[in-house]
Design an enzyme around this catalytic site. Structure first.
Site, short mmCIF file in Angstrom:
data_model
loop_
_atom_site.label_atom_id
_atom_site.label_comp_id
_atom_site.label_asym_id
_atom_site.label_seq_id
_atom_site.Cartn_x
_atom_site.Cartn_y
_atom_site.Cartn_z
N ASP A 45 0.82 -1.11 -0.16
CA ASP A 45 -0.06 -0.09 0.02
C ASP A 45 0.89 1.25 -0.05
O ASP A 45 1.80 1.21 0.65
CB ASP A 45 -0.85 0.01 1.21
N ILE A 46 0.58 2.18 -0.90
CA ILE A 46 1.39 3.51 -0.92
C ILE A 46 0.73 4.43 0.15
O ILE A 46 -0.38 4.71 -0.08
CB ILE A 46 1.45 3.98 -2.34
N HIS A 91 4.96 13.97 -15.89
CA HIS A 91 5.68 15.39 -16.32
C HIS A 91 6.02 16.28 -15.07
O HIS A 91 5.02 16.45 -14.01
CB HIS A 91 5.05 15.87 -17.22
N GLU A 94 6.61 19.23 -20.84
CA GLU A 94 5.65 18.38 -21.48
C GLU A 94 4.43 19.63 -21.84
O GLU A 94 3.75 19.45 -22.80
CB GLU A 94 4.95 17.55 -20.29
N ASP A 150 -0.39 11.41 -15.57
CA ASP A 150 -0.63 12.80 -15.67
C ASP A 150 -1.84 12.95 -15.37
O ASP A 150 -3.09 12.87 -16.04
CB ASP A 150 -0.46 13.21 -17.39
N ASP A 174 -4.71 8.31 -3.57
CA ASP A 174 -4.34 7.17 -2.92
C ASP A 174 -4.54 6.14 -3.76
O ASP A 174 -3.73 5.10 -3.83
CB ASP A 174 -5.19 7.05 -1.59
N ASP A 198 -1.60 3.69 -5.23
CA ASP A 198 -1.84 2.27 -5.17
C ASP A 198 -1.89 1.43 -6.34
O ASP A 198 -1.11 0.26 -6.58
CB ASP A 198 -2.91 1.84 -4.23
N1 DTR Z 1 -2.50 16.86 -18.30
C1 DTR Z 1 -2.67 17.50 -19.73
C2 DTR Z 1 -2.83 16.81 -20.98
C3 DTR Z 1 -4.02 15.93 -20.71
C4 DTR Z 1 -5.43 16.30 -21.20
N2 DTR Z 1 -6.17 15.23 -20.76
C5 DTR Z 1 -5.54 14.40 -20.63
C6 DTR Z 1 -5.90 12.96 -20.24
C7 DTR Z 1 -4.92 12.04 -20.07
C8 DTR Z 1 -3.52 12.27 -20.28
C9 DTR Z 1 -3.29 13.51 -20.09
C10 DTR Z 1 -4.15 14.58 -20.29
C11 DTR Z 1 -1.60 18.68 -19.89
O1 DTR Z 1 -0.45 18.20 -19.27
O2 DTR Z 1 -1.81 19.63 -20.24
ZN ZN Z 2 -1.17 20.37 -18.25
ZN ZN Z 3 -0.26 17.23 -17.65
CA CA Z 4 -2.52 3.75 -0.37
#
Ligand code: DTR
Ligand code: ZN
Ligand code: ZN
Ligand code: CA
Length: 444
Positions: free
Chosen positions: A48-49, A130, A176, A205, A307, A311
């Site tokens: 478990d984290i 990222h 990113e 992400d 959480d 995990d």
């Molecule tokens: N996290 C966003 C990119 C992003 C938008 N929808 C999703 C769905 C799944 C993964 C990533 C994303 C960004 O870094 O701008």
């Molecule tokens: Zn973003």
């Molecule tokens: Zn993102």
């Molecule tokens: Ca956990």
């Protein structure tokens, strides 16, 4: 579209790793009618984290942003401070870390790559996030959450002294937000012989959205299954993630032919009533209303999502790198014959004949359903046991306008004898949308 009925016995742990590795790297998987399973090697289950540890990292990232003009963006001091924080934790935990420098928009950026010593260097399981934010804010959910969850799993590997069959690598990518610049640089500068050694890249992400959903990347079926199996054991329904196709650091890996998977808790799309019904939270509101805004701060998190997803990362890292499959690893009975679902018409059924399973069905019988259908809210889905007992898997929902059903339902079927003909019954109860049952399976 296939018309075969397949019976797949539990693969031995080695067989599973072979099959999974083969599936991941594109070779034909091992034969499915495995001999009786040899005792699987005993490997510690994923830990478990502690979400408190994940939040401690996020608190540090918030402090870094606060001390650096409110952000952790590429080319700004807050980004390098973020790199230094994560690298310091990994160095202290025994990782071999590498800072890969690149230039974008006239500024220097870095990818932080961390290798856990040991494991088969020809089979790499890589996880990443990222590390940069947008300039507008600290980026605690986007993507401090993925950064911190991945970091804490890496630290858990160290705490456990894990000695996985495969080699573990972790990556925190820069720039990113400028267009996956860091991950593109990493993939493009990796010799093709090295790229082909990466059996899986798992991308995280946004995994702590304040009004969360549980979305699983569907780019690679075996990797998707690992995450869905985890959430099935937690009784958490998942949906397929499609919003982020091509929009995060998994994209360069996928373009290079590396199997990719990952998790996502939602950004600026709006949570539907059906989604609020299954996940809680607030319908009609964004999953993360602070997406790319200055309010994406330490307060912009949901601890349960953070959480559960942390995990899930640990579960995937442990299972993909130690060559075991954990429950459900039982016997699978599947029917992949397509069945057309008449629009607003009579129910249709598809059968599987279960045999060789002693006693009653389990209290957590896994029912995997894959339906291709516009406006899935039209659909009612039932499981029918051999004695005719009916278990409702899905009700119709006028507000669930999303397409397709690709879900594993958990049914307490412990009062049912396992062997016999089980049926999936599907009915389209509203007009103007059509589709078909693609496949379904029972895992005992
Ligand atoms: N996290 C966003 C990119 C992003 C938008 N929808 C999703 C769905 C799944 C993964 C990533 C994303 C960004 O870094 O701008
Ligand atoms: Zn973003
Ligand atoms: Zn993102
Ligand atoms: Ca956990």
């Amino acid at each position: 579209m296939s018309t075969r009925l397949t019976l797949r016995h539990a693969l031995t742990a080695i067989g599973a790793a072979t099959a999974l590795s083969a599936a991941l790297v594109g070779a034909s998987p091992a034969a499915t009618a495995a001999a009786p399973a040899a005792p699987a090697p005993t490997v510690a289950a994923a830990p478990d984290i502690p979400v408190a540890n994940v939040k401690a990292h996020l608190s540090q990232l918030q402090s870094i942003a606060t001390a650096n003009s409110g952000n952790r963006a590429h080319g700004r001091p807050g980004y390098k401070a973020s790199v230094d924080y994560v690298k310091g934790k990994l160095d202290a935990a025994g990782y071999t870390t590498t800072l890969q420098q690149f230039t974008s928009s006239g500024a220097t950026g870095w990818n932080l790559i961390a290798d856990w010593p040991g494991g088969d260097a020809n089979h790499v399981v890589m996880s990443g996030a990222h590390l940069d934010s947008v300039t507008a804010g600290p980026g605690i959910n986007d993507d401090g959450s993925g950064t911190a969850g991945t970091l804490e799993v890496a630290l858990a590997v160290s705490r456990a002294g894990l000695q996985p069959t495969k080699h573990l690598r972790f990556g925190w990518f820069g720039a990113e937000e400028l267009g996956m610049i860091g991950s593109k640089y990493y993939v493009n500068n990796l010799p093709s012989a090295e790229r082909s050694k990466i059996d899986a890249y798992l991308n995280f992400d946004m995994i702590g959205s304040p009004n969360p959903g549980y979305f699983v990347y569907d780019d690679n079926a075996p990797l998707e299954t690992v995450f869905k199996d985890f959430f099935a054991t937690k009784g958490i329904p998942t949906e397929i993630e499609t919003e982020g196709d091509g929009r995060s650091d998994h994209a360069p890996f996928k373009s290079a032919g590396v199997p990719v998977g990952g998790l996502f808790s939602g950004a600026d799309y709006i949570k539907t009533a059906a989604q609020a019904q299954k996940w809680g939270g607030t319908s009609g509101q964004a999953f993360d209303a602070c997406y790319h805004r200055s309010c994406d701060t330490y307060a912009n998190l949901n601890d349960s999502a953070l959480d559960n997803n942390s995990d899930a990362i640990a579960y995937a890292v442990w299972n993909l790198s130690t060559g075991t499959t954990t429950p459900p690893s039982g016997t699978v009975f599947e029917n992949t014959a397509d069945v057309t679902i008449p629009d607003a018409g009579a129910a249709v059924t598809s059968s599987v004949t279960v045999s060789g399973v002693a006693g009653n069905a389990p209290s957590a019988l896994q029912v995997g359903v894959n339906i291709v259908h516009t406006y899935r809210g039209d659909l009612v889905i039932d499981l029918v046991a051999p004695d005719g007992s009916t278990y409702r898997l899905k009700n119709s929902s006028g507000s669930d306008s999303a397409d397709n059903v690709n879900t594993t339902y958990t049914v307490n079927a412990s009062s049912e004898v396992a062997n016999g003909v089980w049926k999936l019954k599907v009915q389209d109860v509203a007009s103007a949308d059509t589709g078909y049952l693609n496949s379904w399976k029972l895992t005992f």
